[in-house]
Design a protein around this motif. Structure first.
Motif, PDB file in Angstrom:
ATOM      1  N   ASP A 393      38.181 -44.722 -17.554  1.00  0.00           N
ATOM      2  CA  ASP A 393      37.430 -43.628 -18.179  1.00  0.00           C
ATOM      3  C   ASP A 393      37.143 -42.496 -17.206  1.00  0.00           C
ATOM      4  OD1 ASP A 393      37.390 -45.014 -20.548  1.00  0.00           O
ATOM      5  OD2 ASP A 393      35.418 -45.907 -20.228  1.00  0.00           O
ATOM      6  N   ILE A 394      37.424 -42.718 -15.936  1.00  0.00           N
ATOM      7  CA  ILE A 394      37.209 -41.657 -14.939  1.00  0.00           C
ATOM      8  C   ILE A 394      38.089 -40.448 -15.225  1.00  0.00           C
ATOM      9  CG2 ILE A 394      38.975 -42.273 -13.229  1.00  0.00           C
ATOM     10  CD1 ILE A 394      36.841 -41.998 -11.077  1.00  0.00           C
ATOM     11  N   ASN A 395      39.170 -40.652 -16.000  1.00  0.00           N
ATOM     12  CA  ASN A 395      40.084 -39.556 -16.331  1.00  0.00           C
ATOM     13  C   ASN A 395      39.418 -38.433 -17.111  1.00  0.00           C
ATOM     14  OD1 ASN A 395      42.667 -40.204 -15.208  1.00  0.00           O
ATOM     15  ND2 ASN A 395      42.811 -41.898 -16.639  1.00  0.00           N
ATOM     16  N   SER A 396      38.306 -38.718 -17.750  1.00  0.00           N
ATOM     17  CA  SER A 396      37.635 -37.688 -18.558  1.00  0.00           C
ATOM     18  C   SER A 396      36.602 -36.912 -17.756  1.00  0.00           C
ATOM     19  CB  SER A 396      36.956 -38.348 -19.769  1.00  0.00           C
ATOM     20  OG  SER A 396      35.976 -39.293 -19.335  1.00  0.00           O
ATOM     21  N   ARG A 397      36.506 -37.160 -16.451  1.00  0.00           N
ATOM     22  CA  ARG A 397      35.492 -36.522 -15.609  1.00  0.00           C
ATOM     23  C   ARG A 397      36.083 -35.357 -14.822  1.00  0.00           C
ATOM     24  NH1 ARG A 397      30.744 -38.601 -17.595  1.00  0.00           N
ATOM     25  NH2 ARG A 397      31.228 -40.700 -18.331  1.00  0.00           N
ATOM     26  N   THR A 398      35.188 -34.540 -14.266  1.00  0.00           N
ATOM     27  CA  THR A 398      35.599 -33.434 -13.399  1.00  0.00           C
ATOM     28  C   THR A 398      34.819 -33.500 -12.093  1.00  0.00           C
ATOM     29  OG1 THR A 398      33.955 -31.965 -14.418  1.00  0.00           O
ATOM     30  CG2 THR A 398      36.190 -31.893 -15.315  1.00  0.00           C
ATOM     31  N   ASP A 399      35.403 -32.922 -11.038  1.00  0.00           N
ATOM     32  CA  ASP A 399      34.698 -32.896  -9.763  1.00  0.00           C
ATOM     33  C   ASP A 399      33.833 -31.644  -9.664  1.00  0.00           C
ATOM     34  OD1 ASP A 399      36.388 -30.788  -9.204  1.00  0.00           O
ATOM     35  OD2 ASP A 399      37.695 -31.938  -7.877  1.00  0.00           O
ATOM     36  N   THR A 400      33.166 -31.464  -8.529  1.00  0.00           N
ATOM     37  CA  THR A 400      32.244 -30.333  -8.377  1.00  0.00           C
ATOM     38  C   THR A 400      32.956 -28.987  -8.381  1.00  0.00           C
ATOM     39  OG1 THR A 400      32.368 -30.688  -5.974  1.00  0.00           O
ATOM     40  CG2 THR A 400      30.493 -31.665  -7.144  1.00  0.00           C
ATOM     41  N   SER A 401      34.280 -28.991  -8.165  1.00  0.00           N
ATOM     42  CA  SER A 401      35.056 -27.743  -8.201  1.00  0.00           C
ATOM     43  C   SER A 401      35.585 -27.426  -9.592  1.00  0.00           C
ATOM     44  CB  SER A 401      36.232 -27.838  -7.218  1.00  0.00           C
ATOM     45  OG  SER A 401      35.789 -28.054  -5.900  1.00  0.00           O
ATOM     46  N   GLY A 402      35.301 -28.307 -10.557  1.00  0.00           N
ATOM     47  CA  GLY A 402      35.772 -28.097 -11.919  1.00  0.00           C
ATOM     48  C   GLY A 402      37.152 -28.651 -12.196  1.00  0.00           C
ATOM     49  N   ASN A 403      37.748 -29.334 -11.207  1.00  0.00           N
ATOM     50  CA  ASN A 403      39.070 -29.922 -11.399  1.00  0.00           C
ATOM     51  C   ASN A 403      38.959 -31.300 -12.042  1.00  0.00           C
ATOM     52  OD1 ASN A 403      40.409 -27.769 -10.042  1.00  0.00           O
ATOM     53  ND2 ASN A 403      39.764 -28.641  -8.083  1.00  0.00           N
ATOM     54  N   GLU A 404      39.850 -31.590 -12.975  1.00  0.00           N
ATOM     55  CA  GLU A 404      39.820 -32.877 -13.659  1.00  0.00           C
ATOM     56  C   GLU A 404      40.271 -33.999 -12.731  1.00  0.00           C
ATOM     57  OE1 GLU A 404      41.883 -32.992 -17.324  1.00  0.00           O
ATOM     58  OE2 GLU A 404      40.685 -31.413 -18.261  1.00  0.00           O
ATOM     59  N   LEU A 405      39.589 -35.117 -12.845  1.00  0.00           N
ATOM     60  CA  LEU A 405      40.000 -36.317 -12.117  1.00  0.00           C
ATOM     61  C   LEU A 405      41.061 -37.025 -12.944  1.00  0.00           C
ATOM     62  CD1 LEU A 405      36.481 -37.648 -11.065  1.00  0.00           C
ATOM     63  CD2 LEU A 405      38.114 -36.460  -9.621  1.00  0.00           C
ATOM     64  N   ARG A 406      42.251 -37.175 -12.373  1.00  0.00           N
ATOM     65  CA  ARG A 406      43.353 -37.805 -13.091  1.00  0.00           C
ATOM     66  C   ARG A 406      43.963 -38.914 -12.250  1.00  0.00           C
ATOM     67  NH1 ARG A 406      43.701 -37.180 -18.550  1.00  0.00           N
ATOM     68  NH2 ARG A 406      43.163 -35.041 -19.139  1.00  0.00           N
ATOM     69  N   LEU A 407      43.868 -40.139 -12.734  1.00  0.00           N
ATOM     70  CA  LEU A 407      44.493 -41.253 -12.037  1.00  0.00           C
ATOM     71  C   LEU A 407      46.011 -41.150 -12.169  1.00  0.00           C
ATOM     72  CD1 LEU A 407      42.091 -44.094 -13.205  1.00  0.00           C
ATOM     73  CD2 LEU A 407      42.254 -43.164 -10.900  1.00  0.00           C
ATOM     74  N   ALA A 408      46.709 -41.508 -11.105  1.00  0.00           N
ATOM     75  CA  ALA A 408      48.164 -41.364 -11.073  1.00  0.00           C
ATOM     76  C   ALA A 408      48.839 -42.598 -11.647  1.00  0.00           C
ATOM     77  CB  ALA A 408      48.632 -41.132  -9.638  1.00  0.00           C
TER      78      ALA A 408
END
Length: 617
Positions: A393-408
């Motif tokens: 579910d981490i794929n639906s999150r964003t970091d502090t820079s606004g970039n999406e977290l995407r597992l490879a």
């Protein structure tokens, strides 16, 4: 019975959407600037009309809940290029009327009136092709056809209604003394028909040469898995690999894991994804096994999990790990490793892990070119599989820079087609092309009252498709382009057919208009008509070519279907522009000359009068 399956990873899909959106946005901007610069005040109206067209297109797709596929994005980009054609037709007719001494109001009125028939004829033939694609095509072809058909309808409405309203609104203000426009092509008097023998020899040699080269290539090298059966996958490696090293992974002597593979054989092609170049190697490769080398289980079905699992075992020594691996749970403490598409701050990953269920989670970046992080955190879960699913579910999150977290995902894309449907797909593709050609001949026969117009147009269409086939064969042989004949390529050929028809009908429509007005032979009428429409032909080709070139260069090296699709369209646009002048018109002249030689003189005169309208279209 298994037919076909396709899986595209979320990150790869997002990348495709970004590439498509970027190329569409830049293509739209370039076309708008060109129209504003070339047509000035009328260019402003064209720009507003084009934006309205795109809004209407996207609104219509949302209304019918159409899924936007990758070929669908290509359809939108193509619509951007072709939507200006109707405005160019109108504006060039306004230019002609103004040159005859008409005042701005009368010039605009006559310009719209004279362009109406040509716009309807040119777009309706492409629309017929689109409807055939929708009814006969499958999968991505149907998605492309849906977008194309809606785009044609909104383009015609935008040009004939929106642009007209804006033009007459400007006239009502009473401040228009003349319509100012640039003019690249001045009045020309080129004797195009005198070049017919040279162009006929040249085109014949090129078409036969290209077709021969295409036929010489083995089916395994020129046909996609839709027409051969088999499996294609895009995989990511832990570190950069050369193409030779990857090929060695498929040799039993060098790969001890080879015996674990149950869905591929040793007859596999490996192509690097050029955009993944890293130093002397690549981190992404497309692996293809054709001829139905996938093995079915007892029920006749192939599991994507089975194919993906076999690839992971087969390429275990080089395949990128993850996306979540080495998870352990001991005394309420969870540890493991996460693999991401892009690097992020470790603190942001810890925050995201806390948001998906871990407590006091933290992450640490591992050394290496692949963005990998070890993590630790507290959990009440006891099953590793449940925790791994939760972490996804981490794929639906964003970091502090606004970039999406995407597992490879190491297997980013996977497609499988059973041999059971190969024949059906081939038949449907062939039927789509033949039906399109037949529909074009019959429509032109009705509109122009003679089969010779339709047959001449089809000769030009066949010429353009053969040129495209030859270019694809050369690109494949030289390793310049991976352009297999698949469903998306069939969509490209049908688009070329539609575009070529559009160009040819504009010329033929002017021929039909000039016949009752001009004295002289058909050869002179053809020369005059081509010269009159030359400016429009070149302008439309330039605007369409701009958007298709952007589509190609933004996808160059990605290995996706749009890359080969755009390459074919580039060749098709160039060939279509050439054939409307040097193939279709000379073919019409030859056919009409033979037809009229076989008629008695009186009957010949009657037929000639019957085949031409008494008033301008």
């Amino acid at each position: 019975k298994f037919e076909a399956q396709e899986t595209v990873g979320a990150t790869l899909g997002q990348e495709y959407v970004k590439l498509g959106s970027t190329s569409a946005g830049i293509g739209l901007l370039v076309v708008l600037i060109f129209m504003l610069f070339y047509y000035r005040r009328l260019g402003v109206f064209a720009a507003i009309s084009l934006i309205f067209n795109l809004v209407a297109l996207l609104g219509a797709m949302a209304f019918i809940q159409a899924t936007l596929t990758l070929p669908g994005v290509a359809g939108i980009i193509l619509t951007v290029g072709m939507a200006v054609d109707a405005n160019i037709l109108i504006y060039e007719r306004i230019r002609e009327e103004q040159a005859r001494g008409r005042k701005p109001l009368q010039a605009a009125k006559d310009g719209f009136a004279h362009a109406f028939s040509t716009i309807i004829d040119a777009n309706l033939t492409t629309l017929i092709t689109g409807f055939i694609l929708m009814s006969v095509g499958t999968g991505p072809v149907k998605g492309f056809a849906t977008t194309l058909c809606i785009g044609i309808i909104t383009s015609v409405i935008s040009a004939l209604m929106r642009t007209r309203v804006l033009v007459h609104f400007q006239l009502d203000k009473g401040n228009v003394t003349s319509w100012s426009m640039m003019s690249i092509i001045k009045q020309s008097g080129v004797k195009f028909m005198s070049k017919a023998p040279i162009s006929a020899v040249f085109s014949t040699v090129v078409c036969i040469g290209g077709l021969s080269m295409f036929l010489m290539i083995d089916d395994k090298d020129k046909l996609g898995i839709e027409f051969m059966g088999g499996t294609s996958a895009v995989v990511r490696t832990e570190s950069p690999q050369s193409q030779e090293d990857m090929k060695a992974m498929f040799q039993p002597a060098t790969n001890p894991n080879l015996h674990a593979a149950s869905t591929f054989s040793d007859s596999v092609t490996i192509s690097p994804i050029l955009s993944s170049a890293d130093g002397d190697g690549y981190t992404s490769f497309r692996i293809t096994a054709k001829d139905d080398q996938s093995k079915a289980d007892e029920s006749g079905k192939i599991s994507h999990e089975q194919v993906s699992g076999d690839l992971r075992k087969w390429l275990a020594d080089v395949l990128q790990k993850g996306p979540v691996s080495d998870i352990q749970i001991a005394s309420g403490t969870a540890t493991g490793t996460l693999y991401f598409e892009k690097a992020h701050e470790a603190a942001d990953i810890g925050t995201a892990l806390n948001a998906v269920g871990l407590v006091d989670a933290s992450a640490t970046r591992l050394e290496g070119s692949v963005p990998a992080y070890t993590f630790t955190g507290q959990t009440t879960l006891t099953e590793v599989g449940v925790l791994a699913t939760r972490i996804q579910d981490i794929n639906s999150r964003t970091d502090t820079s606004g970039n999406e977290l995407r597992l490879a995902n190491p297997v980013a894309e996977l497609s499988s087609v059973s041999a059971q449907v190969v024949t059906e797909l081939r038949d449907k593709a062939l039927a789509a092309i033949l039906l399109s050609l037949f529909a074009a001949v019959m429509y032109i026969r009705v509109r122009f009252a003679e089969y010779s117009f339709g047959i001449a147009a089809v000769i030009a269409l066949v010429h353009d498709v053969l040129i495209a086939l030859g270019a694809l064969a050369i690109a494949n042989m030289l390793g310049m382009q991976s352009a297999e004949i698949n469903l998306s390529m069939i969509a490209a050929f049908l688009t070329i057919i539609g575009y070529s028809l559009n160009d040819t009908i504009v010329v033929f429509d002017r021929v039909r208009e000039n016949m009752p007005r001009m004295k002289g032979s058909l050869e002179e009428i053809l020369d005059k008509s081509i010269n009159q429409t030359l400016s429009r032909t070149l302008l439309t080709s330039v605007t369409t070519l701009i958007t298709v070139l952007l589509l190609f260069f933004f996808n160059l090296g990605t290995g996706n279907v749009i890359e080969g699709f755009a390459f074919a369209l580039i060749i098709g646009v160039l060939a279509g522009t050439y054939s409307s002048i040097f193939i279709a018109s000379p073919a019409l002249l030859w056919l009409e000359s033979r037809r009229q030689k076989g008629l008695p003189q009186e009957e010949d005169t009657k037929v000639a009068k019957a085949s031409t309208p008494s008033t301008a279209s």
